[in-house]
Design a protein around this motif. Sequence first.
Motif, PDB file in Angstrom:
ATOM      1  N   ALA A 254      -3.053  -5.769  12.714  1.00  0.00           N
ATOM      2  CA  ALA A 254      -4.435  -5.627  13.190  1.00  0.00           C
ATOM      3  C   ALA A 254      -5.379  -6.450  12.318  1.00  0.00           C
TER       4      ALA A 254
ATOM      5  N   HIS B  70      11.704   8.065  14.336  1.00  0.00           N
ATOM      6  CA  HIS B  70      10.685   8.729  13.506  1.00  0.00           C
ATOM      7  C   HIS B  70      10.899   8.467  12.019  1.00  0.00           C
TER       8      HIS B  70
ATOM      9  N   ASN C 255       3.489   2.295  11.220  1.00  0.00           N
ATOM     10  CA  ASN C 255       2.050   2.391  10.965  1.00  0.00           C
ATOM     11  C   ASN C 255       1.574   1.245  10.080  1.00  0.00           C
ATOM     12  N   GLN C 256       2.300   1.018   9.012  1.00  0.00           N
ATOM     13  CA  GLN C 256       1.844   0.012   8.053  1.00  0.00           C
ATOM     14  C   GLN C 256       1.921  -1.391   8.656  1.00  0.00           C
TER      15      GLN C 256
ATOM     16  N   GLY D 187       0.841  -1.195   0.000  1.00  0.00           N
ATOM     17  CA  GLY D 187       0.000   0.000   0.000  1.00  0.00           C
ATOM     18  C   GLY D 187       0.872   1.239   0.000  1.00  0.00           C
ATOM     19  N   GLU D 188       1.737   1.340   0.983  1.00  0.00           N
ATOM     20  CA  GLU D 188       2.753   2.392   0.987  1.00  0.00           C
ATOM     21  C   GLU D 188       3.961   1.829   0.266  1.00  0.00           C
TER      22      GLU D 188
ATOM     23  N   ILE E 294       2.863   8.420  17.960  1.00  0.00           N
ATOM     24  CA  ILE E 294       2.502   7.671  16.751  1.00  0.00           C
ATOM     25  C   ILE E 294       1.937   6.299  17.160  1.00  0.00           C
TER      26      ILE E 294
ATOM     27  N   LYS F 293      -0.951  -1.883  11.008  1.00  0.00           N
ATOM     28  CA  LYS F 293      -2.200  -2.119  10.282  1.00  0.00           C
ATOM     29  C   LYS F 293      -2.239  -3.562   9.768  1.00  0.00           C
TER      30      LYS F 293
ATOM     31  N   ASP G 150       8.436   5.931  11.209  1.00  0.00           N
ATOM     32  CA  ASP G 150       7.045   6.107  11.647  1.00  0.00           C
ATOM     33  C   ASP G 150       6.075   5.406  10.703  1.00  0.00           C
ATOM     34  N   SER G 151       6.226   5.684   9.419  1.00  0.00           N
ATOM     35  CA  SER G 151       5.227   5.194   8.478  1.00  0.00           C
ATOM     36  C   SER G 151       5.335   3.678   8.325  1.00  0.00           C
TER      37      SER G 151
ATOM     38  N   VAL H 161       0.467   5.258  19.887  1.00  0.00           N
ATOM     39  CA  VAL H 161      -0.847   5.196  20.542  1.00  0.00           C
ATOM     40  C   VAL H 161      -2.004   5.354  19.563  1.00  0.00           C
ATOM     41  N   ASN H 162      -1.732   5.816  18.346  1.00  0.00           N
ATOM     42  CA  ASN H 162      -2.814   5.914  17.351  1.00  0.00           C
ATOM     43  C   ASN H 162      -3.202   4.570  16.765  1.00  0.00           C
ATOM     44  N   LYS H 163      -2.358   3.591  16.895  1.00  0.00           N
ATOM     45  CA  LYS H 163      -2.634   2.331  16.223  1.00  0.00           C
ATOM     46  C   LYS H 163      -3.418   1.388  17.125  1.00  0.00           C
ATOM     47  N   SER H 164      -3.927   0.327  16.515  1.00  0.00           N
ATOM     48  CA  SER H 164      -4.829  -0.571  17.216  1.00  0.00           C
ATOM     49  C   SER H 164      -4.269  -1.051  18.552  1.00  0.00           C
TER      50      SER H 164
END
Lengths: 802, 802
Positions: free
Chosen positions: A515, A501, A508-509, A155-156, A555, A512, A504-505, A557-560
């Motif tokens: 999850a 950092h 995130n990926q 995706g990214e 960063i 996801k 970071d992305s 804490v935003n994820k599942s």
Amino acid sequence: NHNTDTNDTAAQPQTTLTPDELHKLDAFWRACNYLAAGMIYLRDNVLLTQPLERMHLKQRLLGHWGSSPGLSFIYTHINRLITTFDINAIFLAGPGHGAPGVLAPVYLEGTYSEVYPEVSQDLEGLRQLFRRFSFPGGIGSHCTPELPGSIHEGGELGYSLSHAFGAAFDNPDLIVTVVVGDGEAETGPLATAWHSNKFLNPVRDGAVLPVLHLNGYKINNPTLLSRIPHDELASLFRGYGWKPYFVEGEDPNTMHERMATTLDACLKEIQSQQAQARLKNQPQRVIWPMIILRSPKGWTGPEAIGGNKIEGSWRAHQVPLPGVHDSEEQFKMLETWLRSYRPEELFDPDGQLITSLRAVAPQGNRRMSANPHANGGLLKRELRIPDFQDYAAAVALPATTRAYNTKPLGAMLRDIMQSNPENFRVFGPDETTSNKLDAIYEVSKKLWLAQYLPEDDNGGELSPDGRVLEMLSEHTLQGWLEGYVLTGRHGFFATYEAFVHVIDSMFNQHAKWLAIADTLPWRLPIASINLLITSTVWRQDHNGFTHQDPGFLDIVVNKSPAVTRIYLPPDVNCLLSTANHCLRSHNDINIIVCDKQEHIQYLSMDDAIKHCTKGLGIWPWASSDQDAEPDVVMVGCGDIPTKEALAATALLRDRFPDLKIRFINVVDLFRLSPEHEHGLSHRDFDSLFTINKPIIFNFHGYPWLIHRLAYQRTNHDNLHVRGYREDGNINTPLELAIVNQIDRFSLAIDVIDRVPGLQNRGAHAKQAFRDRQIECIEYAHEFGVDLPEEDHWLWTHDHTPQ
Amino acid sequence: NHNTDTNDTAAQPQTTLTPDELHKLDAFWRACNYLAAGMIYLRDNVLLTQPLERMHLKQRLLGHWGSSPGLSFIYTHINRLITTFDINAIFLAGPGHGAPGVLAPVYLEGTYSEVYPEVSQDLEGLRQLFRRFSFPGGIGSHCTPELPGSIHEGGELGYSLSHAFGAAFDNPDLIVTVVVGDGEAETGPLATAWHSNKFLNPVRDGAVLPVLHLNGYKINNPTLLSRIPHDELASLFRGYGWKPYFVEGEDPNTMHERMATTLDACLKEIQSQQAQARLKNQPQRVIWPMIILRSPKGWTGPEAIGGNKIEGSWRAHQVPLPGVHDSEEQFKMLETWLRSYRPEELFDPDGQLITSLRAVAPQGNRRMSANPHANGGLLKRELRIPDFQDYAAAVALPATTRAYNTKPLGAMLRDIMQSNPENFRVFGPDETTSNKLDAIYEVSKKLWLAQYLPEDDNGGELSPDGRVLEMLSEHTLQGWLEGYVLTGRHGFFATYEAFVHVIDSMFNQHAKWLAIADTLPWRLPIASINLLITSTVWRQDHNGFTHQDPGFLDIVVNKSPAVTRIYLPPDVNCLLSTANHCLRSHNDINIIVCDKQEHIQYLSMDDAIKHCTKGLGIWPWASSDQDAEPDVVMVGCGDIPTKEALAATALLRDRFPDLKIRFINVVDLFRLSPEHEHGLSHRDFDSLFTINKPIIFNFHGYPWLIHRLAYQRTNHDNLHVRGYREDGNINTPLELAIVNQIDRFSLAIDVIDRVPGLQNRGAHAKQAFRDRQIECIEYAHEFGVDLPEEDHWLWTHDHTPQ
Ligand SMILES: Cc1ncc(C[n+]2csc(CCOP(=O)(O)OP(=O)(O)O)c2C)c(N)n1
Ligand SMILES: Cc1ncc(C[n+]2csc(CCOP(=O)(O)OP(=O)(O)O)c2C)c(N)n1
Ligand SMILES: [Mg+2]
Ligand SMILES: [Mg+2]
């Protein structure tokens, strides 16, 4: 200028495929292309047994056609390689948006129906497949976790190649094929990941076979690599240390022959390089083959509409005939295009791929979509972890000694490495020694396959079969680690706090991915990502402001909550206990924040185990409210913040012996949040933090994070958080603490200001504390170090009531 | 294997320097090296006029020696180039930790003393310089903003080359020299930034002269590029499209000659390429020269201690003789080392560089440290911005029409481009058209200097002198943009929301740079970074979960309030007004969040201007609490959340005509925070949001962010925030809203639950709303699109009391 008909590396006899093989390969590929297009357009009449009508079309046309035919071309050819040579391979699609090109062969080889029986091998199954693709409640248009055989969603863009290498490490029999988009290849992470070839040990690791998919375009632009001279491109990949094979053209039959010949040559080369190295058991650097496949974007699709080129152009990127609903011309073109694959020759009337074509795909676990390596949990063996208590720091009395927090962890990692010589790796961006984990090198060096110099023998810690991977690319390391755990192994990554950092992305990926994977019963759990964040904000004594950034936690804490964990062990024993827990966990991303410098030791191993198991707790020896109502709750979270909170407690207890202070330390940050799996019940939280007393919370990171976690707690209005306020430069540790008001004096003043009854009485103390802050800063600016009395501060157990 | 004595590209006559020139160059370099070492070790006896004693040493030894001599070697040689050929150059140090190697020549050429008079050109000034280096209250050990001539700090590695290109764009006379560390070169961002050469227009842009500093080591490891065969390395850089010149060796005199000869050759080549292109006014791709400088790490420093190699080894990275305080041997070595530079020959007894050496450095603004390009504010011209109202969407009645939000912005950017043909650029990762900003191409195409194909004429929008820069590397684009504005120009970068996380760490570093630069009166303000975040979380109809991540804002709020701004304009006119404001601002990082799809239009241009100037406000036409106590405050922040909040308001007003709803929209997010420059006073906040009524806040991003900003507000306990909860996949827009509970129905239910007196009365409505949610999801799963009645929802002005 574009000499698309030469293959500069391999002299090709052009007789690799028999006519029958060629015919079948092409037919299988046509079936893939038919399905890929079908997914995008059709909701019914799935084999075009009737004339196409508008009602057979999906109302909303979504999906990416452009990448798909190239992906399935490569997939089909790797299948031929597997069936012909019985090799063990998996497939990663860098441009994961080309999912139709992967979903199609995965369905055709039967795996999809085995995992999702409702998508059966018949007309109804085809209808289901088409319908659910890129459809609400259906499946994504990338190579998502739901896709059997995928370990890379794409995706990214940017991480396919590092993921591929991660998968190949310690899998000597595996061939990881990875398609790199020519757009993707422009990203930074991908551009440096080509150097991963210098970290692949031919004796012990598998192979990575990259196919740079030079389809010439991205979304709306040509790609750089498709628009430089042939020699320049070849030179680039030779410079990256690869042997590039070119497969270029557009006539399918010619291209099948070329691809087959080239793949045979690549496989031969891979196998002979491996055989040679393994025979002598001598790992050395290999110039591995890779393929540059230049073929049109949207290959075999519609050529043009109204003079606008589609095939071989960026216009093929998504839906090539977007106007089929309204334009009669496009509607006709769609039918012609779909029928050009001659579905009636490929599928029997029940909707099943005809028998002769089914043999093109491999059988059972040889299918890339069913290969257990792509469902790592199937292969995962538990890590053998020695008793972490063996590495304990002796702590007779709390907070009276100092030690380097990460050092014993280095010893523990060393012994884990020793006990798991085939499925554990440690990663670091040139910082393993700096982070004081270098004990690892006693059992395994840093892998190095590039050139050696005589001086490397003296402390270089390099070896061609080392298991510690160091390269100055956080992206590549994280990609390797992810690929490694996704294929069933275990790993540990230590990195500087400020520069985490950079990934970071990627975090995130991966979060996801986990999850979603968590919800798929057929994907077995894989090992967690373990990330030690060290060289932290509070100890950047000469690096200064650029190295002060504890914001990665914001960063995380935003994820599942199902897949995220954050720990801030304050000392050696807590770190060991935490690391032990993390290394045994699965399907999580564990963030451990712990500085590498010398710090005060708080807890004996026994106490640390209890403390870390609870995740947070009162430290009775520091508290003066035993079994009573406290006047104030003082909290430390993180090594230095805990030290300062404790020193403030000491100041206050000396000055106000009647003050009842409850001292709490937090290791497991998510205990604070009622929304997280680890969250304390409100009952427990309220009893620890009270429902009405001031809480002075000294936090490692940006202070607002604590409010974010705890805003639903009863006593939230009395919660006063101190943390890093983005205020710093070249500072001594205590000076930095003072500037950001997490120091002992500021905290003691906070208590005086917040505890009813202390405000007036406390004025003398407040002034004394302020004076002391000024003395501390003056001393630091004079001598460049902290005032020794404050710097060497330790807890005096005279306060302790017991 | 390491043929360190060949220069494979340039045939060198070896007579570039006269003996006198050679002598002076070397003496200047020795002076640099002496100062660099002095900074790390000495607090007194700065010219070693007395025998060295322990008391002359700094107590704490901090700094990075290893990189320094190479940096000052290059700096000194560029100085020769400037004085010899009167060129206009600036200097970027990728490994910014080697600051001593840059501070030294900057001090020696006098600029440092001009900017900081207390660091004068005498003994006391030297003492000051040494003392403050890497010292609390002093200056950083990187090329921080405080360093005159620096536009690149080099704390986080990876961005030197993209910064350099940004500086060179539209500066036809400038030569940007940039030192790339061989460790830094391993990072992803750096590895792809080499391709920037395909975006440098020889007619209109300046030149970038990269020096890859192959000193062989990082902190504790060799570097990859220093350990591959010479041919492979040369091939890599040829493949990247450069012409590499090698300068290799360690004997200073030989190396001076080689470096001078090579630099002359490079300059000649640059100038002749530029002259050729400019004569014909024909921009075309150029194979530019670059230098690979292979010299020992810690060059001229101590060779070894106790058999451990220092010079030419990773051991030289930081303080090469760390034991001088305790070890007599090291102490002696230090004195010998320092004296080896013969300071007495370089400085006069007053501590000033001797006259003959002062001429080695250029004069006035030709000094790289005084070059106005490195203090971009000096050169910045205001952007000519057409009246943004000219692009307005006609909005007769609020919320009754729809438009593509970003399209008119594209037209406005087009005209800005037109009016500022030399100092404005637009950047995008292959997404400008996708983001609906393609009107820009009417006046300026995408810059493309690589190969062309005939079909490019048909919609390719490419041109060799385009001013829109597109490459699939968010890192490179951000680096270019930063370099461009740091040198006094203006820019605009639009990127997908989920992937802006790719540049989290670059944002952090630039924000830190600005926060410090803001405190330096001699650094004049530069243009803001303007970042349009689009293709947002709520409209990922087929990309799904990987493309849903509004968390960049959580990164932004951690940085200094003095330099951060966040705007969420909900419609065309608010976006235009916001963009106009941002493009005129300076020293900020402006984040504008606005989706690219068709959305409801709320405000006429007049109303939008008032609304955006206030930053947030009541929408009277949507409210039913005119001049009365509201029962509930409904807030929308962001395009889709505002639509849903408004639709909820309509539902409630229809169902409960007596309910008093106040409708607020927030554009300027920091209005919520009392700690930010833009923060509302408590008085204003309390009057808008009340101190006791429920607030239902519908937010674009992760909901916790709102709590974080507003936790100190009086009515915080009544603040209920909805936002993205990390719940998504392939969804229709309304379905995604429902899943995350930001939809009209969930919000209406929230109001019923929170408003006293509605709970019982509202049960019927609640049930109807729940039923409708189910219908919506069923419809979406059946037809793949949203229920038209809900999807096409617009505000009906029957509710409006006026
Ligand atoms: C880091 C990142 N930036 C931007 C995008 C948006 N994006 C999706 S596909 C694409 C083009 C990909 O081109 P290529 O890799 O050549 O794939 P192809 O479709 O041609 O196979 C872009 C820019 C993305 N997915 N990831
Ligand atoms: C992104 C990033 N990762 C890690 C670091 C930590 N670090 C600081 S210096 C350094 C080594 C740099 O080596 P090189 O670029 O060769 O510079 P040299 O000192 O050799 O000139 C590292 C890894 C950093 N500054 N930035
Ligand atoms: Mg492509
Ligand atoms: Mg180096």
